[in-house]
Design an enzyme around this catalytic site. Structure first.
Site, short mmCIF file in Angstrom:
data_model
loop_
_atom_site.label_atom_id
_atom_site.label_comp_id
_atom_site.label_asym_id
_atom_site.label_seq_id
_atom_site.Cartn_x
_atom_site.Cartn_y
_atom_site.Cartn_z
N ARG A 51 40.96 48.97 28.57
CA ARG A 51 39.61 49.07 27.84
C ARG A 51 38.50 49.02 28.82
O ARG A 51 38.45 48.28 29.70
CB ARG A 51 39.73 47.67 26.95
CG ARG A 51 40.77 47.69 26.13
CD ARG A 51 40.80 46.31 25.18
NE ARG A 51 42.06 46.03 24.44
CZ ARG A 51 42.39 45.16 23.95
NH1 ARG A 51 41.52 44.08 23.86
NH2 ARG A 51 43.48 44.96 23.23
N ASP A 53 34.11 48.09 28.31
CA ASP A 53 33.24 47.32 27.20
C ASP A 53 32.23 48.53 26.68
O ASP A 53 31.99 49.50 27.37
CB ASP A 53 32.63 46.23 27.99
CG ASP A 53 33.39 45.22 28.52
OD1 ASP A 53 34.50 45.10 28.14
OD2 ASP A 53 33.03 44.56 29.27
N TYR A 111 36.78 50.58 40.51
CA TYR A 111 35.40 50.45 39.47
C TYR A 111 34.37 50.65 40.59
O TYR A 111 34.30 50.27 41.80
CB TYR A 111 35.32 49.19 38.88
CG TYR A 111 36.11 49.15 37.70
CD1 TYR A 111 35.67 49.43 36.50
CD2 TYR A 111 37.45 48.53 37.72
CE1 TYR A 111 36.23 49.42 35.24
CE2 TYR A 111 38.12 48.54 36.59
CZ TYR A 111 37.72 48.86 35.36
OH TYR A 111 38.22 48.75 34.18
N ARG A 197 31.98 42.74 36.32
CA ARG A 197 30.35 42.47 36.16
C ARG A 197 30.06 41.15 36.56
O ARG A 197 29.06 40.77 37.01
CB ARG A 197 29.96 42.69 34.54
CG ARG A 197 30.21 44.24 34.11
CD ARG A 197 30.20 44.68 32.74
NE ARG A 197 28.99 43.95 31.91
CZ ARG A 197 28.99 43.74 30.60
NH1 ARG A 197 30.08 44.13 29.65
NH2 ARG A 197 27.86 43.24 30.20
#
Length: 252
Positions: A51, A53, A111, A197
Site C-alpha cells: 500500500r 498512503d 523508495y 516518511r
C-alpha cells in the site's frame, strides 16, 4: 488462467492511497480494477506489492492480476491505458507463472524521497517535492543513515501500534543531491506504515542540527515513536521499484 505482472506509475496527489476503500472511488487499486474489468469483460482483482498512503506517488509500483486467458498484445499498455485517467499509467505488462503474487513474491523495494531546499518552492515540482527551506548538513545525515542500515526493530519508526513484527532490513540509505535538491533513497526488504516518511523526518532533523546523529540509534533501541523524528509529508515520496527473486537490489 493467466497471471500478469504490471508495473504502474501514478501521481498520487488526487488519490486516497493505493488500497481500495468502500467510502471512496479515488484509490489507485479501485480504479485499476474498474478499468481492467471493463476491458476484460468480467470482474478482476488487482493485487499490489504494498500500500502507498494518500498523496504518495509511484514510478514502479508492481501489481499482479489473473485473467481467464491470455491477453492480446497491447491489452494492458494500450487498451486499459486508454481507460485510465492521465495520472495513472501501466508502464509494463508481462506474463508470469501462475502463483506469482505482487506482494508475496517481492523480496525488496526502493523508495525515493525528494526535498526542495530553495527559498521558494518550485512552481512545477511543488507537488512532487517537500519544500524544506533549511540549510542541511548532508554529511551528518549520511552518518545517521549509516546507523539505520541493517536489520533492526523499527518500532520507533512506524505510526502503526499493532504491527505483528517491526523487524526489517534496510540495505542502504543514500543521501545526496545538488543545488537546492536533495534525494534520499531507501532500499530494503520492506517498510512499515509511515516508516520511510518518519526516517526522512528524522534525517532532516539531524541535517538541521536539532537532533544528534546517535539519537537515531537511541530511538531504535528504545522502540519508542516519540524518540524518532517528525512525519515528512506524503508528496515527496515515490515508490521507485519493487524487486523480485530474479532481480535483487544487490544486482543494481
Amino acid at each position: 488462467m493467466r497471471t500478469y505482472r504490471l508495473v504502474i506509475a501514478y501521481d498520487g496527489t488526487a488519490y486516497q492511497g493505493w488500497q481500495r476503500q468502500t467510502n471512496t472511488e479515488m484509490t489507485i487499486q479501485g480504479i485499476l480494477e474498474s478499468c481492467i474489468s471493463k476491458a476484460a469483460g468480467y470482474a478482476v482483482e488487482v493485487n499490489g506489492s504494498g500500500r502507498t498512503d494518500a498523496g504518495v506517488h509511484a514510478r514502479g509500483q508492481t501489481a499482479s492480476v489473473v485473467l481467464h486467458g491470455k491477453a492480446e498484445d497491447g491489452f494492458f499498455t494500450e487498451k486499459v491505458n486508454k481507460l485510465l485517467p492521465p495520472d495513472i499509467r501501466i508502464r509494463e505488462a508481462g506474463l508470469e507463472k501462475n502463483g506469482f503474487h505482487a506482494r508475496k513474491s517481492a523480496v525488496g523495494k526502493r523508495y525515493v524521497y525528494q526535498i526542495d531546499t530553495d527559498e521558494k518552492p518550485d512552481v512545477f515540482d511543488r507537488r512532487y517535492t517537500y519544500h524544506f527551506p533549511k540549510k542541511l548538513d548532508i554529511a551528518a545525515m549520511q552518518q545517521a543513515a549509516e546507523l539505520l542500515t541493517g536489520t533492526h526493530e523499527f518500532a520507533a519508526y512506524t505510526d502503526k501500534k499493532d504491527e505483528m513484527s517491526t523487524k526489517r532490513t534496510i540495505y542502504a540509505i543514500m543521501v545526496g543531491g545538488q543545488g537546492g535538491r536533495i534525494n534520499i533513497q531507501y532500499e530494503g526488504t520492506g517498510f512499515l506504515y509511515h516508516m520511510v516518511r518518519i526516517l526522512t523526518g528524522t534525517l532532516l532533523e539531524v541535517g538541521m542540527g536539532t537532533r544528534r546523529i546517535e539519537s537515531v540509534t537511541i530511538a531504535l533501541e528504545a522502540k519508542d515513536r516519540t524518540k524518532a523524528g517528525f512525519l515528512a509529508p506524503a508528496r515527496g515520496l515515490f515508490l521507485d521499484e519493487v524487486y523480485y527473486k530474479e532481480k535483487s537490489w544487490k544486482e543494481e
